[in-house]
Write a protein that holds these residues in place. Sequence first.
Motif, short mmCIF file in Angstrom:
data_model
loop_
_atom_site.label_atom_id
_atom_site.label_comp_id
_atom_site.label_asym_id
_atom_site.label_seq_id
_atom_site.Cartn_x
_atom_site.Cartn_y
_atom_site.Cartn_z
N ASN A 191 10.43 -6.98 -6.59
CA ASN A 191 9.65 -6.18 -7.10
C ASN A 191 9.16 -5.97 -8.02
N VAL A 192 9.71 -5.46 -9.05
CA VAL A 192 9.21 -5.38 -10.11
C VAL A 192 9.70 -5.89 -11.33
N LYS A 193 10.27 -7.28 -10.70
CA LYS A 193 10.84 -8.46 -11.28
C LYS A 193 8.78 -9.79 -10.89
N GLN A 194 8.49 -9.66 -9.76
CA GLN A 194 8.05 -10.51 -9.69
C GLN A 194 6.55 -9.51 -10.19
N VAL A 195 6.34 -7.72 -10.29
CA VAL A 195 4.74 -7.85 -10.90
C VAL A 195 5.07 -7.79 -12.11
N LEU A 196 6.19 -7.59 -12.92
CA LEU A 196 6.55 -7.98 -14.30
C LEU A 196 6.89 -9.39 -14.72
N ALA A 197 6.35 -10.25 -13.76
CA ALA A 197 5.69 -11.82 -14.15
C ALA A 197 4.69 -11.95 -14.24
N GLU A 198 4.26 -11.49 -13.01
CA GLU A 198 3.11 -11.94 -12.41
C GLU A 198 2.09 -11.73 -13.37
N TYR A 199 1.94 -9.81 -14.15
CA TYR A 199 1.03 -9.25 -15.48
C TYR A 199 1.37 -10.00 -16.57
#
Length: 332
Positions: A57-65
């Motif tokens: 999840n951390v990776k996903q939101v980092l990539a999304e932002y």
Amino acid sequence: MKTVVSGIRPTGKLHLGNYFGAVRSFLEMQENYNAYFFIADIHSLTTHPTPEDLHGNVKQVLAEYLAMGLDPEKCTLFIQSDVPQITELYTYMNMNAYLGELERSASFKEKVKTQRNNVNAGLLTYPVLMAVDILMHKADFVPVGKDQEQHLEMTRNYAKRFNNLYGVECFPEPQAYSQTGKLVKVPGLTDNGKMSKSGGENDAIFFDDPEKVTRKKIMKAVTDTGPEVPNQEKPSAIENLFDIMKLVSEPSAVEHFNDLYNNCTIRYGDFKKQIAEDVTSFIEPIRNRIEEIKSDNTYLAEVAKAGADKAKANAEATMKEVREIIGFRRFY
Ligand code: AMP
């Protein structure tokens, strides 16, 4: 330049509502403020995620932002657990936080109801950790929703209490950041209020949905049997679709379908096709970029490291001051 601090919950998968309601204001802030954005992974431990979910999840939101335009050159984008000074200050601040006030916090009361079997001490002291996130960088402003106003008030109390206890002016009292632009509330596709992750699988348009899924969701969106009287008021389900269209389509397209609605000749199939087309064109480049970034571990590592370094340097400056104030003075 004024400092602003904002947390991002690592719950993964952003939707159009998050983008227009939150991310856009971040993009505005990084232009005009000394902006700190952090992924609140320590906060999320209160719900006991698995290590894989937490990291994913951390990776996903980092990539999304990043895909949506947060620029590590313009802001400090970091992961909360990369900054050990946060847990240090959290420990100290807990000594100045009182059981009564923590138990009275609206979010704690809410959590006691929703996660009855996991009322841990982290939930109780959640507002302390939040205050620490903000005070660590001596923020002037914090963008908060209505539900977070009480936490900001508590943050001001902890700042004042610390300053008074030691007779110092260490922490400024942060104020709520009000956006210069209009705050947009994006409706969902199921006519159940605002677009939300918890609104069922067909309510939200996620940035990482495959194109086919996005189109299908929009084509399935709730409508009615169509207008019968010229210029009649639109029911909420239809108004919602117009609201979504206004965010992604040309004004001329909105006007075109609005005219068709007003003279009772609108065909919802065409209307939705146009929305699906424009939503897809809006989302596609961002979705591709999310995928690109997620597969580039070197880039993610660089971003996370640069953010951690900047945040740690600032946090350490605050902590040097705090340790000295408290009386943790080294003998060596
Ligand atoms: P959440 O998905 O609830 O963690 O929300 C993350 C951020 O997105 C918060 O700042 C919310 O206020 C914002 N947000 C979530 N859903 C919407 C929506 N449908 N319209 C506008 N803003 C939203």
